[in-house]
Scaffold this active site. Structure first.
Site, PDB file in Angstrom:
ATOM      1  N   GLU A  48      10.390 -32.245  21.303  1.00 12.34           N
ATOM      2  CA  GLU A  48       9.783 -32.120  22.640  1.00 12.34           C
ATOM      3  C   GLU A  48       9.942 -30.727  23.239  1.00 12.34           C
ATOM      4  O   GLU A  48       9.148 -30.310  24.079  1.00 12.34           O
ATOM      5  CB  GLU A  48      10.360 -33.173  23.599  1.00 12.34           C
TER       6      GLU A  48
ATOM      7  N   CYS B 108      16.504 -37.775  17.738  1.00 11.98           N
ATOM      8  CA  CYS B 108      17.942 -37.494  17.731  1.00 11.98           C
ATOM      9  C   CYS B 108      18.730 -38.804  17.738  1.00 11.98           C
ATOM     10  O   CYS B 108      18.847 -39.445  16.701  1.00 11.98           O
ATOM     11  CB  CYS B 108      18.304 -36.575  18.891  1.00 11.98           C
TER      12      CYS B 108
ATOM     13  N   HIS C 126      14.951 -32.137  18.300  1.00  8.43           N
ATOM     14  CA  HIS C 126      14.231 -32.450  19.543  1.00  8.43           C
ATOM     15  C   HIS C 126      12.870 -31.746  19.546  1.00  8.43           C
ATOM     16  O   HIS C 126      12.751 -30.641  20.086  1.00  8.43           O
ATOM     17  CB  HIS C 126      15.034 -31.983  20.753  1.00  8.43           C
TER      18      HIS C 126
HETATM   19  N1  GLN Z   1      24.847 -38.537  20.544  1.00 11.97           N
HETATM   20  C1  GLN Z   1      24.217 -38.114  19.354  1.00 11.97           C
HETATM   21  C2  GLN Z   1      24.934 -36.935  18.726  1.00 11.97           C
HETATM   22  O1  GLN Z   1      25.678 -36.266  19.377  1.00 11.97           O
HETATM   23  C3  GLN Z   1      22.764 -37.773  19.600  1.00 11.97           C
HETATM   24  C4  GLN Z   1      22.583 -36.600  20.503  1.00 11.97           C
HETATM   25  C5  GLN Z   1      21.191 -36.482  21.014  1.00 11.97           C
HETATM   26  O2  GLN Z   1      20.426 -37.429  20.968  1.00 11.97           O
HETATM   27  N2  GLN Z   1      20.823 -35.337  21.528  1.00 11.97           N
HETATM   28  O3  GLN Z   1      24.738 -36.634  17.577  1.00 11.97           O
END
Ligand code: GLN
Length: 554
Positions: free
Chosen positions: A514, A386, A512
């Site tokens: 995970e 992410c 994500h």
């Molecule tokens: N801050 C980034 C976004 O909002 C990544 C978010 C995250 O890593 N979950 O896109």
């Protein structure tokens, strides 16, 4: 057959591992061929943990349907195959929100709206709704500790559930503490007695006591607790501290927790089949070697904020019979006043792999970019999740494509080159949770990519929780520099995965992964990242003696 429920409450202190206990019971029942569902009630007034600080609440676990939930749901999914959704995690805030909505709509026909029966009915309805999906056993965890004002309505609701459904359909499991008092060289049962009494004072007689302790409870101690707490002696269970959380179900099985729960619920089931879990635990205690991963992020001092991430890495390591050594590196500590100063590299040298996890906000970004540059240049396996994918794109644009001003509009809204930006806002998409892209999205993988080889498929689905996206206006520049976009949504709107070829392992994903890793089903990306990291370790250990020899000769 009427729905069966196991209610899990906690006493004495928090953090006794109620969530793990619920998950472990679920795991054991599932291994006996039963279908289980799990649910958690959180007594706080926030509507969901999505807006809570990771310092306060730990990780926000995301379900397929995009609910931002308590991290215990992560345990439930890792230990069982229950399909969890926003129905499976309710807070007091959510319950009240629903009630107030109904009240405003006039649904209560002018009646006085009260905790009993309106709040308790709402709670019971939520339980019944989850039970209506047809699981053989529904395991319901009540957050907080018995005696908290906030948890009272939930306890009253489960008391009523037993009243309505009968003893043969409900089982009360209470997780409590039996501390070892060093000065007296004794285990103490008093806190447990008090906690069980407190529960009884609101009409709930515990059936099974899971006693958290650092050593086995002697027979006579179990007998004493049983007598004082009005439970069967064999229902006083030693829930001792374990080295690996994946040992919990096995420890419970040894103490007969599952058999007892089935007896109380008047249910028959097959014998537990725990061989695969036994193998996992055997590996956890007998690793062939170690693999070391450096995680560069914010909040790293609060490991609970990255619970699923840590577990997914453990699963990846277990898949190769390795012991995982994780070092949390505060990203801000890698930031240098002079951009040419590379002294931060000393902090990164020696890791077999480097990972930048998800995160929000500007703090520490330059440090992450330094870490990514290091991994890219020194051929150290890199996994960006992410935020870690977004920063990998920025690093690539700046240091490979020469676009020094490359940035994300999250860190600099006025940035000249917004490699990462808020596409959804531009498209005018508004939904719950602000403008976040939440929950499961399909992704198509490019044949021959690292990702496609890992998954062994070209169509996958993964969970999201972010606002910003890769800006395709910069696609040609970045791919021209050598970056590959190897995963996109089927309509090609969103870029989901980037990779650098000619590198042992360099992959960033917008989702994500995970959240979908389990000990028995390690996530392919974590499995392959760990494998690449371990290869890096082996190559370095082979390379070192050779160069030492060369140095001696010189
Ligand atoms: N801050 C980034 C976004 O909002 C990544 C978010 C995250 O890593 N979950 O896109």
């Amino acid at each position: 057959m009427s729905a069966k429920y196991i209610f899990v409450t906690g006493g004495v202190v928090s953090s006794l591992g109620k969530g793990l206990a619920a998950a472990s019971i679920g795991c054991l029942l599932e291994s006996r061929g039963l279908k289980v569902n799990l649910m958690k009630f959180d007594p706080y007034l926030n509507v969901d943990p999505g807006t809570m600080s990771p310092f306060q609440h730990g990780e926000v676990f995301v379900t397929d349907d995009g609910a931002e939930t308590d991290l215990d749901l992560g345990h439930y999914e890792r230990f069982t195959h229950a399909h969890l959704s926003r129905e499976n995690n309710l807070t007091t805030g959510r319950i009240y929100e629903q009630i107030i909505l109904k009240e405003r709509r006039g649904d209560y026909l002018g009646k006085t709206v009260q905790v009993i029966p309106h709040v308790t009915n709402e709670i019971k309805n939520a339980m019944r709704k989850v039970a209506s999906h047809g699981a053989d056993v529904n395991i319901i965890e009540i957050g907080g500790t018995v005696g908290d004002i906030e948890s009272l309505p939930f306890l009253e609701a489960i008391r009523q559930m037993r009243q309505e459904l009968g003893r043969e359909n409900t089982c009360f499991v209470h997780v409590t503490l039996v501390p070892w008092i060093g000065a007296a060289q004794e285990l103490k049962t008093k806190p447990t007695q008090h906690s069980v009494k407190e529960l009884l004072s609101i009409g709930i007689q515990a059936d099974i006591l899971l006693c958290r302790t650092d050593r086995a409870l002697p027979r006579e101690m179990k007998a004493k607790i049983a007598a004082f707490c009005n439970v069967e002696e064999r229902a006083v269970v030693t829930a001792r501290d374990v080295g690996s959380i994946y040992e919990c179900p096995l420890a419970f099985a040894e103490e007969g927790v599952d058999a007892l729960a089935l007896k109380y619920l008047h249910m028959d089931a097959g014998e537990p089949r725990m061989d695969a879990w036994r193998e996992i635990v055997r590996r956890a205690y007998n690793p062939a070697d170690t693999v070391s991963i450096g995680i560069v992020g914010k909040y790293v001092e609060y490991e609970d904020s990255y619970k699923s991430l840590k577990e997914a890495l453990v699963h990846g390591a277990l898949a190769h019979n390795l012991k995982l050594s994780v070092t949390w590196i505060e990203a801000e500590g890698l930031e240098m006043a002079d951009p040419l100063d590379r002294s931060y590299e000393a902090q990164l040298a020696g890791f077999d792999g480097i990972l930048v996890p998800g995160g929000f906000g500007k703090r520490g970004i330059e440090g992450m970019l330094n870490a990514i540059r290091y991994a890219r240049v020194h051929q150290v396996p890199y996994f960006g999740i992410c935020l870690g994918m977004q920063t990998a794109c920025i690093e690539f644009a700046r240091n490979v494509c020469g676009l020094r001003q490359a940035n994300s509009s999250e860190f600099d809204p006025a940035a000249e080159h917004r490699i990462i930006y808020k596409l959804r806002e531009l498209l005018g998409v508004e939904e719950m949770g602000g403008t976040m892209r939440l929950g499961a999205w399909d992704c198509v993988l490019e044949p021959g990519s690292l990702a496609q080889k890992a998954y062994g498929a070209t169509e996958i689905s993964e969970r999201h929780r972010h606002r910003y996206e890769f800006n395709r206006e910069y696609e040609a520049l970045l791919t021209g520099g050598g970056l590959r976009l190897t995963g996109t949504t089927p309509d090609a709107t969103y870029v989901e995965i980037v990779e650098i070829p000619d590198h042992p392992f360099f992959l960033g994903c917008q989702f994500h992964p995970e959240f979908k890793s389990k000990p028995l089903e390690p996530h392919p990306l974590f499995r392959d990242f760990v494998a690449a990291s371990y290869r890096n370790r082996q190559q370095r250990t082979v390379a070192q003696p050779a160069s030492a020899e060369a140095a001696n000769k010189a």
